[in-house]
Design an enzyme around this catalytic site. Structure first.
Site, PDB file in Angstrom:
ATOM      1  N   SER A   1       0.843  -1.198   0.000  1.00  0.00           N
ATOM      2  CA  SER A   1       0.000   0.000   0.000  1.00  0.00           C
ATOM      3  C   SER A   1       0.885   1.258   0.000  1.00  0.00           C
ATOM      4  O   SER A   1       1.714   1.427  -0.882  1.00  0.00           O
ATOM      5  CB  SER A   1      -0.959  -0.038   1.188  1.00  0.00           C
ATOM      6  OG  SER A   1      -1.895   1.008   1.137  1.00  0.00           O
TER       7      SER A   1
ATOM      8  N   ASP B   1      -8.618  -4.258  -6.739  1.00  0.00           N
ATOM      9  CA  ASP B   1      -8.050  -3.384  -5.703  1.00  0.00           C
ATOM     10  C   ASP B   1      -8.286  -1.909  -6.044  1.00  0.00           C
ATOM     11  O   ASP B   1      -7.901  -1.430  -7.103  1.00  0.00           O
ATOM     12  CB  ASP B   1      -6.554  -3.675  -5.595  1.00  0.00           C
ATOM     13  CG  ASP B   1      -5.889  -2.896  -4.470  1.00  0.00           C
ATOM     14  OD1 ASP B   1      -6.559  -2.066  -3.833  1.00  0.00           O
ATOM     15  OD2 ASP B   1      -4.692  -3.114  -4.238  1.00  0.00           O
TER      16      ASP B   1
END
Length: 664
Positions: free
Chosen positions: A446, A498
């Protein structure tokens, strides 16, 4: 639809948003009214007790008041059901009904006070059933009044009293000095201040310094720019996301052209390279997940983690020179040890220090792969969120790249912080002194993946054999030149749909445009869209075929906005204009296109049932390119596909499958 205008100001609610809450309140009021009517009828001749005269008047007045409220609610719900999101014409009389309903709160408040006084009077000696009924009535009245006040606070728009025009940043000072230009400039400044106050309120628990104040202003301007050019309320956005999800699922169910079907062929050289990278990614994802410390360990081991960590809390921890930042009870370091399987002596440096633009990381020796691993933590605090949202662009100068590249400002500053620590503090020198033959590998998930990517670009000159694995990095990270340059040493791993991997300002503007288009041109009422959408999200089934004004139009016509769509666009922001072909060349967008780093491995889930999948989930992986992630996909898994445990599970599944194939 445009926000409802009441009392001369705009509110963050539409005239078609009263169907579901109004129907719920109508049901409660009907049950309440019937109960009071039965209570009054049964005890009609039994009000001779002390205080009974006041009780008789109270119940009779309550019956009349509830009947009036029920009539007003019925009219409110019926009118709110009319029309569509972009056609509020059939609901033009709703404000009058709403004024009537609001006026009825005054006698209801008075009646609630009277009931409370009567109940608290000790001289009242009426029948127990009547007293309990009045107590229930008083409690219900106050609950409804309190929830109404909370609802008014939620839908209050601080800028509702102003005309929200947009002032382009390139507007000349001559216009700003004029009366109209000054008005627009003031509205723009007011909107920025409102967003800044909201952000400060959300971050009230953290210590704020100059860096925070600069970040607050930058993020406030970002939100102001994004939301200033539409007249949508939150329920419109929810309806738009539901429609986009169902439209997207319909397109996915359509048969694909043969050239669009990509197969994972084990015999190809490309596939052999992919299998090797997947094995390495599965190994290094453990380090990226371990950087989260005890929150990740407890999340993945909810029943046993605390007991295991408590057993290790009294063990020796690194000396002060090895670790920085707070790690009470040794929980963070203990979790890192358990997740990675390393020994204490394998760690060179561990930092739990966390501020805005300064994120935790650790440096360890990986003897299995003969690598010095720098693992950067992802988003886990308010400070990290502020780093994520500092999405302005800044230059990153590299001699190897022909043109200067643009990078995400907040993530670049975080990479600069770690770079200074690694180089200036001699951490990497210490590591290579211990293991000079090892290679350097930088990993992160991330925010950590984005930081690791930019850090790898910075260190590439000094460490030519460097390798970076970025798991689920943010989409708006590198300009095209830097993204192409990074393909030689960075591998990005993306799972499914995602959201974070597709997040960039141009993609957000594209999502906004798609929401406005599909919402404005849907011919169904909003409450039907929301109800059917909730059913679809929970229980699945076939996507609804909502008729829209887009049906039957040719492709050329679809490039032009419809009248309903234009009515929801107050004005066009610079980044919104950048998506249109007719945007001016001399007016560059504030947020240019940024891309994912390196070569991209896209992992998708294979499952026979879209909703209820078995525990034995199969994954496939393939090499992809940045254009695949140029649009945000709406899905219930758009958040879960980003979670580190899901990424690790997918990589382990593919790695085990590859290992079993080799053994066969």
């Amino acid at each position: 639809m445009p926000g409802l205008v009441l009392f001369g100001r705009r509110w963050a609610i539409g005239s078609d948003d009263f169907v579901l809450p109004g129907a719920f309140e109508l049901f409660v009021r009907l049950v309440w009214w019937i109960g009071i009517l039965v209570l009054y009828t049964v005890h009609k001749g039994q009000f001779n007790c002390p205080g009974g005269g006041l009780l008789h008047s109270y119940l009779l007045g309550l019956i009349i008041l509830l009947a009036s409220i029920i009539c007003a609610l019925s009219a409110l719900v019926c009118i709110s059901m009319q029309g569509t999101i972009s056609n509020p014409g059939p609901r033009k009389s709703l404000p009058k009904i709403l004024y009537t309903r609001l006026l009825l709160y005054f006698p209801e408040f008075i009646w609630a006070v009277v009931g409370a006084v009567w109940v608290s009077d000790n001289s009242v000696q009426c029948e127990k059933t009547v007293i309990n009924g009045v107590i229930g009535t008083v409690i219900a009245s106050w609950i409804i009044i309190i929830f109404t006040i909370i609802g008014v606070v939620i839908v209050f728009d601080p800028l509702g009293g102003k005309k929200t025009f947009y002032l382009p940043d390139g507007m000349t000072r001559n216009l700003e000095s004029s009366q109209s230009g000054q008005l627009l400039y003031n509205v723009k400044s007011s909107a920025t201040r409102v967003w800044e106050k909201r952000i400060r309120l959300l971050c009230c628990c953290i210590v704020q310094d100059d860096d925070h104040r600069v970040a607050f202003t930058s993020i406030a301007e970002l939100f102001r720019n994004y939301f200033s050019d539409t007249d949508l309320v939150p329920s419109d956005i929810a309806a738009g996301l539901i429609l986009l999800h169902q439209e997207q699922d319909k397109m996915e169910n359509c048969p694909k052209e043969p050239e669009e079907v990509l197969c994972h062929s084990p015999s190809s050289l490309m596939s052999d390279d992919l299998d090797v990278e997947l094995d390495n990614a599965a190994h290094y994802m453990l380090f990226a997940a371990a950087a989260y410390g005890w929150p990740y360990y407890v999340y993945t081991n909810p029943y046993t983690a605390l007991c295991k960590l408590n057993g290790d809390c009294c063990r020796n921890r690194p000396t002060d020179s090895d670790i920085t930042g707070s790690d009470r009870h040794n929980f963070h370091f203990g979790s890192i040890l358990k997740i990675t399987g390393l020994q204490y002596r394998d760690f060179i440096h561990i930092s739990f220090h966390n501020k805005i633009y300064e994120i935790p990381f650790f440096v360890a020796l990986d003897h299995k792969k003969e690598a010095i691993v720098v693992a950067v933590r992802g988003t886990l605090s308010f400070e990290d969120i502020l780093t994520d949202l500092s999405a302005d662009c800044e230059d990153l100068t590299l001699e190897e790249v022909l043109e200067n590249g643009f990078v995400h400002k907040g993530i670049t500053q975080a990479a600069n912080y770690i770079y200074r620590k690694l180089i200036n503090d001699g951490i990497l020198n210490q590591a290579f002194t211990i293991a000079p033959e090892y290679k350097l590998v930088i990993v992160g998930h991330s925010l950590g993946g984005g930081t690791a990517s930019i850090l790898a670009i910075m260190l590439r000159n000094s460490f030519p054999t460097l390798k970076c694995f970025a798991f689920s990095p943010p989409g708006g990270l590198l300009s095209k030149s830097l993204a192409d340059y990074s393909k030689h040493f960075i591998v990005s791993v993306i799972v499914g749909k995602d959201l974070v991997a597709r997040l960039s300002m141009p993609n957000m503007e594209d999502l906004k445009r798609r929401i406005v288009r599909i919402v404005a041109n849907c011919n169904r009422p909003k409450y039907q869209i929301l109800l059917r959408g909730c059913w679809y999200e929970v229980f699945g089934g076939d996507p609804d075929d909502f008729p829209t004004e887009l049906d039957g139009r040719n492709q050329d016509a679809l490039t032009q906005p419809l009248l309903a769509e234009e009515s929801l666009m107050v004005h066009r922001s610079p980044s919104y204009n950048a998506l249109e072909e007719e945007s001016r060349l001399n007016s560059p967008p504030q947020y240019p296109h940024l891309y994912l780093p390196g070569k991209i491995i896209h992992i998708v889930e294979e499952c026979s049932s879209r909703r209820l999948c078995s525990s034995d989930i199969k994954y496939t992986a393939r090499w992809s390119n940045e254009t695949v992630f140029s649009s945000i996909l709406i899905s219930p898994k758009m958040i879960t596909d980003h979670m580190p445990d899901v990424v690790l599970k997918a990589l382990n599944s593919l790695s085990q499958e590859h290992g079993s194939c080799l053994s066969c």
